[in-house]
Motif scaffolding. Structure first.
Motif, PDB file in Angstrom:
ATOM      1  N   ARG A   1       0.830  -1.206   0.000  1.00 27.62           N
ATOM      2  CA  ARG A   1       0.000   0.000   0.000  1.00 27.62           C
ATOM      3  C   ARG A   1       0.863   1.254   0.000  1.00 27.62           C
ATOM      4  O   ARG A   1       0.546   2.246  -0.668  1.00 27.62           O
ATOM      5  CB  ARG A   1      -0.935   0.014   1.212  1.00 27.62           C
ATOM      6  CG  ARG A   1      -1.923   1.173   1.166  1.00 27.62           C
ATOM      7  CD  ARG A   1      -2.601   1.431   2.488  1.00 27.62           C
ATOM      8  NE  ARG A   1      -3.620   0.449   2.816  1.00 27.62           N
ATOM      9  CZ  ARG A   1      -4.497   0.626   3.801  1.00 27.62           C
ATOM     10  NH1 ARG A   1      -4.466   1.735   4.531  1.00 27.62           N
ATOM     11  NH2 ARG A   1      -5.392  -0.311   4.080  1.00 27.62           N
TER      12      ARG A   1
ATOM     13  N   MET B   1       2.013   1.985  -3.433  1.00 31.33           N
ATOM     14  CA  MET B   1       0.929   2.518  -4.254  1.00 31.33           C
ATOM     15  C   MET B   1       0.701   4.000  -3.968  1.00 31.33           C
ATOM     16  O   MET B   1       0.445   4.791  -4.882  1.00 31.33           O
ATOM     17  CB  MET B   1      -0.358   1.735  -3.998  1.00 31.33           C
ATOM     18  CG  MET B   1      -1.553   2.182  -4.833  1.00 31.33           C
ATOM     19  SD  MET B   1      -1.428   1.729  -6.570  1.00 31.33           S
ATOM     20  CE  MET B   1      -1.741  -0.042  -6.474  1.00 31.33           C
ATOM     21  N   ALA B   2       0.812   4.383  -2.707  1.00 33.54           N
ATOM     22  CA  ALA B   2       0.616   5.783  -2.332  1.00 33.54           C
ATOM     23  C   ALA B   2       1.803   6.643  -2.752  1.00 33.54           C
ATOM     24  O   ALA B   2       1.650   7.847  -2.994  1.00 33.54           O
ATOM     25  CB  ALA B   2       0.417   5.892  -0.821  1.00 33.54           C
TER      26      ALA B   2
ATOM     27  N   GLN C   1       3.660   8.048  -5.153  1.00 33.47           N
ATOM     28  CA  GLN C   1       3.454   8.248  -6.587  1.00 33.47           C
ATOM     29  C   GLN C   1       4.742   8.491  -7.366  1.00 33.47           C
ATOM     30  O   GLN C   1       4.817   8.185  -8.548  1.00 33.47           O
ATOM     31  CB  GLN C   1       2.472   9.394  -6.815  1.00 33.47           C
ATOM     32  CG  GLN C   1       1.051   9.048  -6.380  1.00 33.47           C
ATOM     33  CD  GLN C   1       0.030  10.036  -6.861  1.00 33.47           C
ATOM     34  OE1 GLN C   1      -0.063  11.147  -6.350  1.00 33.47           O
ATOM     35  NE2 GLN C   1      -0.753   9.656  -7.854  1.00 33.47           N
TER      36      GLN C   1
ATOM     37  N   GLU D   1       1.105  11.973   0.218  1.00 32.99           N
ATOM     38  CA  GLU D   1       1.279  10.545  -0.037  1.00 32.99           C
ATOM     39  C   GLU D   1       1.000   9.725   1.225  1.00 32.99           C
ATOM     40  O   GLU D   1       0.405   8.652   1.157  1.00 32.99           O
ATOM     41  CB  GLU D   1       2.687  10.278  -0.557  1.00 32.99           C
ATOM     42  CG  GLU D   1       2.930  10.792  -1.978  1.00 32.99           C
ATOM     43  CD  GLU D   1       4.385  10.719  -2.391  1.00 32.99           C
ATOM     44  OE1 GLU D   1       4.651  10.593  -3.599  1.00 32.99           O
ATOM     45  OE2 GLU D   1       5.276  10.790  -1.503  1.00 32.99           O
TER      46      GLU D   1
ATOM     47  N   ALA E   1      -2.658   9.468   1.690  1.00 28.09           N
ATOM     48  CA  ALA E   1      -3.221   8.448   0.803  1.00 28.09           C
ATOM     49  C   ALA E   1      -2.950   7.047   1.335  1.00 28.09           C
ATOM     50  O   ALA E   1      -3.775   6.142   1.185  1.00 28.09           O
ATOM     51  CB  ALA E   1      -2.644   8.597  -0.599  1.00 28.09           C
ATOM     52  N   PHE E   2      -1.807   6.858   1.973  1.00 27.14           N
ATOM     53  CA  PHE E   2      -1.465   5.559   2.561  1.00 27.14           C
ATOM     54  C   PHE E   2      -2.398   5.219   3.720  1.00 27.14           C
ATOM     55  O   PHE E   2      -2.900   4.100   3.822  1.00 27.14           O
ATOM     56  CB  PHE E   2      -0.012   5.596   3.032  1.00 27.14           C
ATOM     57  CG  PHE E   2       0.388   4.421   3.886  1.00 27.14           C
ATOM     58  CD1 PHE E   2       0.483   3.148   3.344  1.00 27.14           C
ATOM     59  CD2 PHE E   2       0.674   4.588   5.233  1.00 27.14           C
ATOM     60  CE1 PHE E   2       0.847   2.055   4.135  1.00 27.14           C
ATOM     61  CE2 PHE E   2       1.042   3.511   6.033  1.00 27.14           C
ATOM     62  CZ  PHE E   2       1.123   2.236   5.479  1.00 27.14           C
TER      63      PHE E   2
ATOM     64  N   PRO F   1      -6.676   5.351   2.044  1.00 25.87           N
ATOM     65  CA  PRO F   1      -6.685   5.102   0.594  1.00 25.87           C
ATOM     66  C   PRO F   1      -8.053   5.268  -0.058  1.00 25.87           C
ATOM     67  O   PRO F   1      -8.135   5.581  -1.248  1.00 25.87           O
ATOM     68  CB  PRO F   1      -6.202   3.642   0.504  1.00 25.87           C
ATOM     69  CG  PRO F   1      -6.561   3.038   1.826  1.00 25.87           C
ATOM     70  CD  PRO F   1      -6.348   4.141   2.822  1.00 25.87           C
TER      71      PRO F   1
ATOM     72  N   TYR G   1      -8.758   8.513  -2.186  1.00 24.32           N
ATOM     73  CA  TYR G   1      -7.951   8.880  -3.349  1.00 24.32           C
ATOM     74  C   TYR G   1      -8.236   7.944  -4.520  1.00 24.32           C
ATOM     75  O   TYR G   1      -8.215   6.722  -4.374  1.00 24.32           O
ATOM     76  CB  TYR G   1      -6.465   8.821  -2.997  1.00 24.32           C
ATOM     77  CG  TYR G   1      -6.035   9.901  -2.024  1.00 24.32           C
ATOM     78  CD1 TYR G   1      -5.474  11.093  -2.473  1.00 24.32           C
ATOM     79  CD2 TYR G   1      -6.226   9.735  -0.650  1.00 24.32           C
ATOM     80  CE1 TYR G   1      -5.102  12.084  -1.580  1.00 24.32           C
ATOM     81  CE2 TYR G   1      -5.857  10.728   0.239  1.00 24.32           C
ATOM     82  CZ  TYR G   1      -5.301  11.897  -0.224  1.00 24.32           C
ATOM     83  OH  TYR G   1      -4.940  12.888   0.661  1.00 24.32           O
TER      84      TYR G   1
ATOM     85  N   HIS H   1      -6.422   7.191  -7.112  1.00 25.25           N
ATOM     86  CA  HIS H   1      -5.336   6.302  -7.522  1.00 25.25           C
ATOM     87  C   HIS H   1      -5.097   5.169  -6.536  1.00 25.25           C
ATOM     88  O   HIS H   1      -4.296   4.267  -6.808  1.00 25.25           O
ATOM     89  CB  HIS H   1      -4.037   7.094  -7.732  1.00 25.25           C
ATOM     90  CG  HIS H   1      -3.415   7.623  -6.474  1.00 25.25           C
ATOM     91  ND1 HIS H   1      -3.860   8.771  -5.850  1.00 25.25           N
ATOM     92  CD2 HIS H   1      -2.377   7.163  -5.721  1.00 25.25           C
ATOM     93  CE1 HIS H   1      -3.120   8.994  -4.775  1.00 25.25           C
ATOM     94  NE2 HIS H   1      -2.215   8.036  -4.671  1.00 25.25           N
ATOM     95  N   MET H   2      -5.817   5.182  -5.395  1.00 24.42           N
ATOM     96  CA  MET H   2      -5.680   4.125  -4.395  1.00 24.42           C
ATOM     97  C   MET H   2      -6.866   3.151  -4.408  1.00 24.42           C
ATOM     98  O   MET H   2      -6.917   2.222  -3.603  1.00 24.42           O
ATOM     99  CB  MET H   2      -5.547   4.740  -3.006  1.00 24.42           C
ATOM    100  CG  MET H   2      -4.324   5.624  -2.817  1.00 24.42           C
ATOM    101  SD  MET H   2      -2.776   4.708  -2.886  1.00 24.42           S
ATOM    102  CE  MET H   2      -2.843   3.796  -1.347  1.00 24.42           C
TER     103      MET H   2
END
Length: 311
Positions: free
Chosen positions: A155, A158-159, A161, A171, A174-175, A178, A181, A183-184
């Motif tokens: 994860r 993934m966060a 970017q 970021e 986002a972690f 998720p 976001y 993109h998550m």
């Protein structure tokens, strides 16, 4: 900060929560409405006040004069204008509103930041997070820390970017969150499927779907909502009627395409304020409708307009 005990506490809470046979586990992530009030500008801007400020923060605006409100709103307009072209577009307004709605999330991240930014460089590396979170796990503590660590690392990547193994504030947010976001979304779906897919075939069948929500005990009668969920699975979740949910069907279930409240509010603000009808707002147009903006989602006065040090 002792992270391992917190993780164990979380794990135990999950066990206890899922052990209640009549308690339904909620997997769906819905966007919260901007306000519980009716959106009717003819009756006033109460909806807009609640939508952006919240009921408590909205009271702080009552203490500002129109002149001071306009001055501070002018400062906010420059922040909303992301490309600094002198205009605020609907897209920029939506982005600003979305960010403001995440205020409670950012506050949560700020509270945790200092625990993980060990070297105080304003960034959090994967190594920092791993060392704090998974420091010296005991092999017999009953929980699979290696699995949790691998899942967290996936994860985190993934966060991350820019793929530098270091997370900035956005970021790291986002972690930790998720579901907020775009993109998550894939990682949210993947983790959900891993949790529910007990036979490891890459799908969620009816028994797994119900089993995730309902911990059956023979001595208790099945609650009515379980039967309803069986119907939901057959009629709506399993769209291709193959008896199981694939990745796309799972995403539609847990991350539904809800009504975009922020986009609707942005359109509303542009429509009401765009006097020359060019599809974008100048600073002058916004200030001419300052009473709408100070009571809308366009500016978080609870933070920005009352904090004198920013102005």
């Amino acid at each position: 900060m002792e992270i391992r005990p917190l993780l164990m506490c979380f794990a135990l809470c999950v066990v206890y929560a899922t052990s209640k046979p009549t308690e339904k586990k909620e997997r769906i992530h819905h966007d919260a409405p901007l306000s519980s009030r009716e959106h009717d500008d003819a009756q006033g801007f109460d909806y807009d006040h609640d939508a952006f400020l919240g009921q408590k923060e909205a009271k702080s605006f009552d203490d500002l004069s129109p002149e001071e409100s306009k001055r501070r709103l002018g400062v906010i307009v420059e922040k909303i204008d992301g490309d600094s072209d002198g205009f605020v577009t609907e897209v920029e307004l939506r982005a600003w509103i979305k960010k403001a709605q995440k205020k409670y999330i950012y506050e949560n991240v700020d509270r945790q930041w200092k625990d993980f930014d060990v070297n105080n460089d304003g960034m959090i590396s994967w190594e920092e997070y791993r060392n704090v979170t998974y420091d010296d796990p005991e092999p017999d503590d009953g929980y699979n820390y290696q699995h949790m660590m691998a899942r967290d690392e996936r994860r985190f990547k993934m966060a991350d970017q820019n793929r530098d193994q270091i997370a900035n504030k956005e970021e790291f947010t986002a972690f930790l969150h998720p579901e907020e976001y775009d993109h998550m979304k894939d990682i949210v779906v993947l983790e959900t499927m891993e949790d529910i897919d007990k036979n490891g075939d890459g799908f969620i069948d009816l028994n797994e779907y119900i089993g995730d929500m309902y911990n059956h005990e023979d001595e208790m009668e099945e609650p009515d909502w379980v039967a309803t969920e069986r119907e939901q699975f057959s009629e709506f979740r399993d769209k291709n009627k193959d008896g199981k949910m694939d990745r796309e069907e799972t995403m539609d279930w847990i991350l539904p395409s809800d009504y975009d409240h922020a986009e609707a509010e942005a359109k509303h603000l542009v429509y009401e304020s765009d006097s020359n009808k060019d599809g974008k707002l100048s600073k002058e147009e916004i200030l001419n409708k300052y009473d709408l903006f100070v009571g809308s989602q366009a500016t978080d006065f609870g933070e920005a307009l009352v904090r004198h040090d920013e102005f």
